[in-house]
Design an enzyme around this catalytic site. Structure first.
Site, PDB file in Angstrom:
ATOM      1  N   LYS A  97     139.256  33.158  53.016  1.00 58.91           N
ATOM      2  CA  LYS A  97     139.088  33.518  51.757  1.00 58.91           C
ATOM      3  C   LYS A  97     140.578  33.920  51.248  1.00 58.91           C
ATOM      4  O   LYS A  97     140.790  33.960  50.387  1.00 58.91           O
ATOM      5  CB  LYS A  97     137.987  34.221  51.392  1.00 58.91           C
ATOM      6  CG  LYS A  97     136.453  33.788  51.868  1.00 58.91           C
ATOM      7  CD  LYS A  97     135.614  34.961  51.349  1.00 58.91           C
ATOM      8  CE  LYS A  97     134.424  34.551  52.144  1.00 58.91           C
ATOM      9  NZ  LYS A  97     133.466  35.627  52.478  1.00 58.91           N
ATOM     10  N   GLY A  98     141.261  34.513  52.332  1.00 59.10           N
ATOM     11  CA  GLY A  98     142.397  35.545  52.015  1.00 59.10           C
ATOM     12  C   GLY A  98     143.340  34.601  50.968  1.00 59.10           C
ATOM     13  O   GLY A  98     144.117  35.521  50.322  1.00 59.10           O
ATOM     14  N   ASP A 106     149.894  38.104  61.310  1.00 57.45           N
ATOM     15  CA  ASP A 106     149.955  39.363  62.075  1.00 57.45           C
ATOM     16  C   ASP A 106     150.400  39.056  63.423  1.00 57.45           C
ATOM     17  O   ASP A 106     151.486  38.626  63.577  1.00 57.45           O
ATOM     18  CB  ASP A 106     148.720  40.016  61.992  1.00 57.45           C
ATOM     19  CG  ASP A 106     148.498  41.328  62.254  1.00 57.45           C
ATOM     20  OD1 ASP A 106     149.605  42.050  62.430  1.00 57.45           O
ATOM     21  OD2 ASP A 106     147.578  41.694  62.788  1.00 57.45           O
ATOM     22  N   VAL A 139     146.901  46.481  54.907  1.00 58.86           N
ATOM     23  CA  VAL A 139     147.001  46.297  53.430  1.00 58.86           C
ATOM     24  C   VAL A 139     145.969  45.570  52.783  1.00 58.86           C
ATOM     25  O   VAL A 139     145.290  44.729  53.339  1.00 58.86           O
ATOM     26  CB  VAL A 139     148.392  45.585  53.028  1.00 58.86           C
ATOM     27  CG1 VAL A 139     149.539  46.521  53.447  1.00 58.86           C
ATOM     28  CG2 VAL A 139     148.400  44.143  53.734  1.00 58.86           C
ATOM     29  N   GLU A 149     148.849  30.734  54.057  1.00 60.82           N
ATOM     30  CA  GLU A 149     148.198  31.810  54.620  1.00 60.82           C
ATOM     31  C   GLU A 149     148.155  33.192  53.675  1.00 60.82           C
ATOM     32  O   GLU A 149     149.431  33.366  53.029  1.00 60.82           O
ATOM     33  CB  GLU A 149     148.921  32.118  55.995  1.00 60.82           C
ATOM     34  CG  GLU A 149     148.032  31.427  57.197  1.00 60.82           C
ATOM     35  CD  GLU A 149     146.529  32.337  57.561  1.00 60.82           C
ATOM     36  OE1 GLU A 149     146.152  32.973  56.413  1.00 60.82           O
ATOM     37  OE2 GLU A 149     146.117  32.347  58.608  1.00 60.82           O
TER      38      GLU A 149
HETATM   39  P1  IMP Z   1     146.576  37.128  62.974  1.00 62.49           P
HETATM   40  O1  IMP Z   1     145.747  35.983  63.750  1.00 62.49           O
HETATM   41  O2  IMP Z   1     146.660  38.408  63.933  1.00 62.49           O
HETATM   42  O3  IMP Z   1     147.956  36.509  62.605  1.00 62.49           O
HETATM   43  O4  IMP Z   1     145.606  37.661  61.833  1.00 62.49           O
HETATM   44  C1  IMP Z   1     145.684  36.874  60.728  1.00 62.49           C
HETATM   45  C2  IMP Z   1     144.511  37.550  59.791  1.00 62.49           C
HETATM   46  O5  IMP Z   1     144.266  38.625  59.870  1.00 62.49           O
HETATM   47  C3  IMP Z   1     144.958  37.194  58.420  1.00 62.49           C
HETATM   48  O6  IMP Z   1     144.557  35.937  58.118  1.00 62.49           O
HETATM   49  C4  IMP Z   1     143.821  38.258  57.710  1.00 62.49           C
HETATM   50  O7  IMP Z   1     142.545  37.901  57.426  1.00 62.49           O
HETATM   51  C5  IMP Z   1     143.756  39.364  58.694  1.00 62.49           C
HETATM   52  N1  IMP Z   1     144.407  40.697  58.656  1.00 62.49           N
HETATM   53  C6  IMP Z   1     145.493  41.016  59.286  1.00 62.49           C
HETATM   54  N2  IMP Z   1     146.190  42.055  58.749  1.00 62.49           N
HETATM   55  C7  IMP Z   1     145.613  42.327  57.847  1.00 62.49           C
HETATM   56  C8  IMP Z   1     145.782  43.284  56.811  1.00 62.49           C
HETATM   57  O8  IMP Z   1     146.469  44.122  56.634  1.00 62.49           O
HETATM   58  N3  IMP Z   1     144.887  43.444  55.715  1.00 62.49           N
HETATM   59  C9  IMP Z   1     143.679  42.513  55.648  1.00 62.49           C
HETATM   60  N4  IMP Z   1     143.398  41.508  56.564  1.00 62.49           N
HETATM   61  C10 IMP Z   1     144.402  41.458  57.513  1.00 62.49           C
END
Ligand code: IMP
Length: 186
Positions: A50-51, A110, A160, A106
């Site tokens: 949903k983000g 992260d 965040v 996106e």
């Molecule tokens: P990745 O697979 O580690 O790149 O994570 C991406 C997902 O983690 C994002 O689409 C978010 O849903 C969640 N996420 C990562 N960091 C944050 C943050 O600081 N706040 C809220 N959601 C986060």
């Protein structure tokens, strides 16, 4: 009129990172980059629920070229019995993307594990092109290198919330991005 600093601000906030005005300005700039890159090509924006909804809708309104919009949703497994970064598509796209120019939108990149999975899954469907546009980029925590063609903001290594980003499903509707207080971190 900005409403930052009013009583709507949740107590979980340590400081505001990007104001509503800064976000609008940066989205305007990134939309212009996208217009330039895809001029003459019908573009499909694919949002990850949903983000990314808040960012995608703001971005789409600033893009001048014609765009289609579709969404998918993912589930991540992060319990102790499964490896980190295990992702599956919980709600798929409504339409095929074969021969289309696709921009995956996106909220935040992260570790990059989610995007790596999505890029693999979508590229197997034969799009004409596939690129990534992220609202926030926390490059310092990247575990896998993935191409990010468009980004609004690079952020520090802090959790965040706001403008689509949640903590336990709360705070997505903040009009700004804020750093959470350390004791409230996920
Ligand atoms: P990745 O697979 O580690 O790149 O994570 C991406 C997902 O983690 C994002 O689409 C978010 O849903 C969640 N996420 C990562 N960091 C944050 C943050 O600081 N706040 C809220 N959601 C986060």
């Amino acid at each position: 009129m900005s409403r930052e600093g009013m009583s709507k601000d949740p107590p979980a906030i340590e400081r505001i990172l990007f104001t509503e005005e800064q976000i609008a300005q940066r989205i305007h700039e990134v939309a212009a980059e996208i217009d330039e890159r895809y001029r003459g090509k019908p573009l499909k924006l694919v949002g990850v629920l949903k983000g990314s909804v808040f960012f995608l809708t703001a971005l789409a309104r600033q893009i001048q070229i014609p765009v289609k919009i579709d969404f998918l949703a993912i589930s991540t497994f992060s319990n102790k019995s499964s490896a980190p970064g295990i992702v599956r598509i919980a709600k798929d796209l409504d339409e095929p993307i074969e021969n289309e120019d696709v921009l995956l939108v996106e909220d935040i990149v992260d570790t990059g594990l989610t995007l790596r999975y999505l890029l693999q899954a979508l590229s197997s469907r034969g799009p004409n092109s596939l690129a990534v546009c992220t609202f926030l980029d926390r490059n310092s925590r990247r575990l896998v290198q993935i191409p990010v063609e468009f980004r609004c903001f690079e952020i520090p290594d802090r959790f965040v919330i706001g403008f689509g980003l949640d903590h336990n499903q709360l705070y997505r509707n903040l009009s700004y991005v804020a750093v959470m207080k350390p004791d409230k971190n996920a």
